[in-house]
Design a protein around this motif. Sequence first.
Motif, short mmCIF file in Angstrom:
data_model
loop_
_atom_site.label_atom_id
_atom_site.label_comp_id
_atom_site.label_asym_id
_atom_site.label_seq_id
_atom_site.Cartn_x
_atom_site.Cartn_y
_atom_site.Cartn_z
N GLU A 154 0.84 -1.19 0.00
CA GLU A 154 0.00 0.00 0.00
C GLU A 154 0.88 1.25 0.00
O GLU A 154 2.01 1.22 0.51
N PRO A 155 0.38 2.36 -0.55
CA PRO A 155 1.16 3.61 -0.57
C PRO A 155 1.59 4.08 0.82
O PRO A 155 2.55 4.86 0.94
N THR A 156 0.90 3.62 1.85
CA THR A 156 1.24 4.03 3.21
C THR A 156 2.38 3.21 3.81
O THR A 156 2.92 3.57 4.86
N ASP A 157 2.75 2.10 3.16
CA ASP A 157 3.83 1.25 3.68
C ASP A 157 5.18 1.95 3.53
O ASP A 157 5.42 2.68 2.56
N PHE A 158 6.07 1.68 4.48
CA PHE A 158 7.37 2.37 4.51
C PHE A 158 8.17 2.14 3.23
O PHE A 158 8.69 3.09 2.64
N ILE A 159 8.28 0.88 2.80
CA ILE A 159 9.09 0.57 1.61
C ILE A 159 8.49 1.22 0.37
O ILE A 159 9.20 1.70 -0.51
N PHE A 160 7.16 1.26 0.30
CA PHE A 160 6.49 1.93 -0.83
C PHE A 160 6.87 3.41 -0.85
O PHE A 160 7.13 3.98 -1.92
N LYS A 161 6.91 4.02 0.32
CA LYS A 161 7.29 5.44 0.40
C LYS A 161 8.74 5.65 -0.02
O LYS A 161 9.07 6.66 -0.65
N VAL A 162 9.60 4.69 0.33
CA VAL A 162 11.02 4.80 -0.02
C VAL A 162 11.20 4.83 -1.53
O VAL A 162 11.92 5.68 -2.07
#
Length: 242
Positions: A154-162
């Motif tokens: 999900e866009p809220t996941d840390f790795i996704f944000k990275v």
Amino acid sequence: MKSIIPNSLTALNLFCGCIAVLSFLCEENLLGIILVFVAAIADFFDGFVARLLKAQSELGKQLDSLADMVSFGFVPGTILYVALLKTTNYSDFSELIENNEYIPFIGFLVTVFSGFRLAKFNIDTRQSTSFIGVPTPANTLFFLTIPLIWLNMEPTDFIFKVISNPSVLIVTTLLFSYLLIAEIPLIALKFKGVGLKENVFRYVLIVSGIICTILLTYLAIPVILVFYILLSIIENISAKKE
């Protein structure tokens, strides 16, 4: 006539690479991922089959490089272009040009350096049994992690944000562009024996890769590649001391 079989596999690699580019541009990420894996399998077996049938040819060699340029050069550049495009306020190429926004094009540096990598490989006799610099298929698998994350997180996941951070994407692009042509001898995965002493780094890599895959699934891909590079550097330092 024997060359038809390996050349057909190379052509399959090229065809899959072309459709994969369109897939990622249209955000059909699952299809793109599948096509890249099919291309990688075809790329592995074309040379194997050519040697098995004793059907190696200069045409096959050149065709293989051209196919790899698309599947393992243009494809990762496209993935990075799309990833960087997502960090802007624009949705397509025409909007980027109209608004003088060129940052997403940085992703294609990987494509440019893949071209240098493939050309260098063709004329470098040192790479007949091992690699110097990161091979283009391995580089592509590393960046294939990006659409895998898009599909599974999900866009809220840390790795996704990275991976949505433009600075991270640009630095990674520059780093792996360099690693494609870097004079770094990588561990040869071909075993000349089964002894522990001469294969210790290979065994460490294989065991670590299996453990990472079990624990991290698809996220193991970049971890294994980075570990492979670091382990190769350690092996080179160790060999020089002996």
